[in-house]
Motif scaffolding. Structure first.
Motif, PDB file in Angstrom:
ATOM      1  N   THR A  67       0.779  -1.357  -0.017  1.00  0.00           N
ATOM      2  CA  THR A  67      -0.049  -0.109  -0.032  1.00  0.00           C
ATOM      3  C   THR A  67       0.653   1.375  -0.012  1.00  0.00           C
ATOM      4  O   THR A  67       0.496   2.353  -0.566  1.00  0.00           O
TER       5      THR A  67
ATOM      6  N   SER B 221      -5.168  -4.080   3.790  1.00  0.00           N
ATOM      7  CA  SER B 221      -4.348  -3.819   2.607  1.00  0.00           C
ATOM      8  C   SER B 221      -5.093  -4.303   1.237  1.00  0.00           C
ATOM      9  O   SER B 221      -5.078  -3.577   0.285  1.00  0.00           O
TER      10      SER B 221
ATOM     11  N   LEU C 148      -6.242  -1.739  -1.703  1.00  0.00           N
ATOM     12  CA  LEU C 148      -5.743  -1.868  -3.012  1.00  0.00           C
ATOM     13  C   LEU C 148      -6.921  -2.016  -3.858  1.00  0.00           C
ATOM     14  O   LEU C 148      -6.879  -1.560  -5.355  1.00  0.00           O
TER      15      LEU C 148
ATOM     16  N   VAL D 205      -4.135   2.920   6.993  1.00  0.00           N
ATOM     17  CA  VAL D 205      -3.025   2.490   6.557  1.00  0.00           C
ATOM     18  C   VAL D 205      -1.853   2.603   7.339  1.00  0.00           C
ATOM     19  O   VAL D 205      -1.257   1.627   7.815  1.00  0.00           O
TER      20      VAL D 205
END
Length: 261
Positions: free
Chosen positions: A22, A144, A148, A170
């Motif tokens: 990420t 993650s 994404l 994140v």
């Protein structure tokens, strides 16, 4: 390399891969926006949340407080920066720098009378990636994948205010895994290595720079008994520098410095 050492390095490498997955994409956006120190500031604010949870006896025993308290602090910090971004365009980077310093000073003051304060502060800054377990990776892996997938489905989400929300989530999980220094290094160094590269597969190469840095740093840390966080930061910087020099001939024209293909 014996099996015991391999059992330590594999979860650590997996943690590094999750962070890289990420942070390379977000690092590209950070360079594009010109807010280089936002990652350091938000990571420091998340660390401050962890310190508050540690010092408050009523909070310390609540379930998963080490995750949601830093997340609340990070989200609040990201919300403040998003608000400032619309009002202090020319001074935003300076304000983010001040934000980082104030959060760092607050952490030091809060821990000044804690007998274990220095150790906790060191852990939050440098991380303990070598002691990450597979169980610790479940939630970061899920987040993650979702982040994404969202970016792949709606790339323009990174251009709006939602970027700050994703960034805070994140960063919070990454600080827990690898510490503030590695969070900053993973966001900036691979993206910076490819910042002027105008060839094909720039994003894939940025991931390669990050992976090489983590892999080399972990091996050196285990082989030479070095602090893992510091070793990975150093090897990430080395890999970024080498690629930057090696790709010197593929620079773009003026005005393309903040673009990664």
């Amino acid at each position: 390399m014996d099996m015991e050492l391999l059992g330590i390095l594999l979860p650590a490498l997996a943690a590094g891969v999750l962070v890289i997955s990420t942070h390379v994409v977000l690092g590209k956006q950070v360079l594009k926006r010109g807010i280089i120190f936002i990652d350091l500031a938000i990571a420091q604010v998340a660390a401050l949340g962890a310190i508050v949870a540690h010092l408050n006896e009523d909070l310390e025993h609540l379930p998963f407080v080490h995750m949601w308290m830093p997340a609340l602090f990070a989200l609040a910090g990201a919300g403040l920066i998003a608000w400032l971004s619309k009002r202090l365009v020319g001074e935003l980077e300076a304000m983010i720098g001040c934000f980082y310093v104030l959060a760092a000073v607050a952490a030091m003051l809060l821990l000044s009378n804690d007998p274990h304060g220095a150790e906790l502060l060191k852990q939050l800054m440098s991380g303990q990636i070598l002691w990450v377990s597979w169980e610790q990776l479940l939630l970061p892996a899920l987040v993650s994948v979702l982040v994404l997938a969202l970016i792949a489905a709606k790339p323009r989400v990174l251009d709006g205010a939602a970027f700050y929300l994703l960034f805070a989530l994140v960063i919070t999980l990454s600080v827990e895994l690898v510490g503030v220094y590695l969070v900053f290094s993973t966001l900036i160094l691979p993206a910076l290595a490819l910042n002027r590269y105008q060839g094909r597969y720039a994003l894939a190469l940025a991931y390669g720079v990050g992976l090489a840095g983590y892999l080399l740093g972990l091996v050196l840390s285990a082989s030479l008994d070095l602090p893992s966080g510091a070793a990975i930061v150093a090897t990430l910087a080395l890999c970024a520098f080498i690629f930057r020099i090696a790709s010197h001939g593929k620079r773009g024209s003026p005005g393309t410095e903040n673009i990664i293909d």
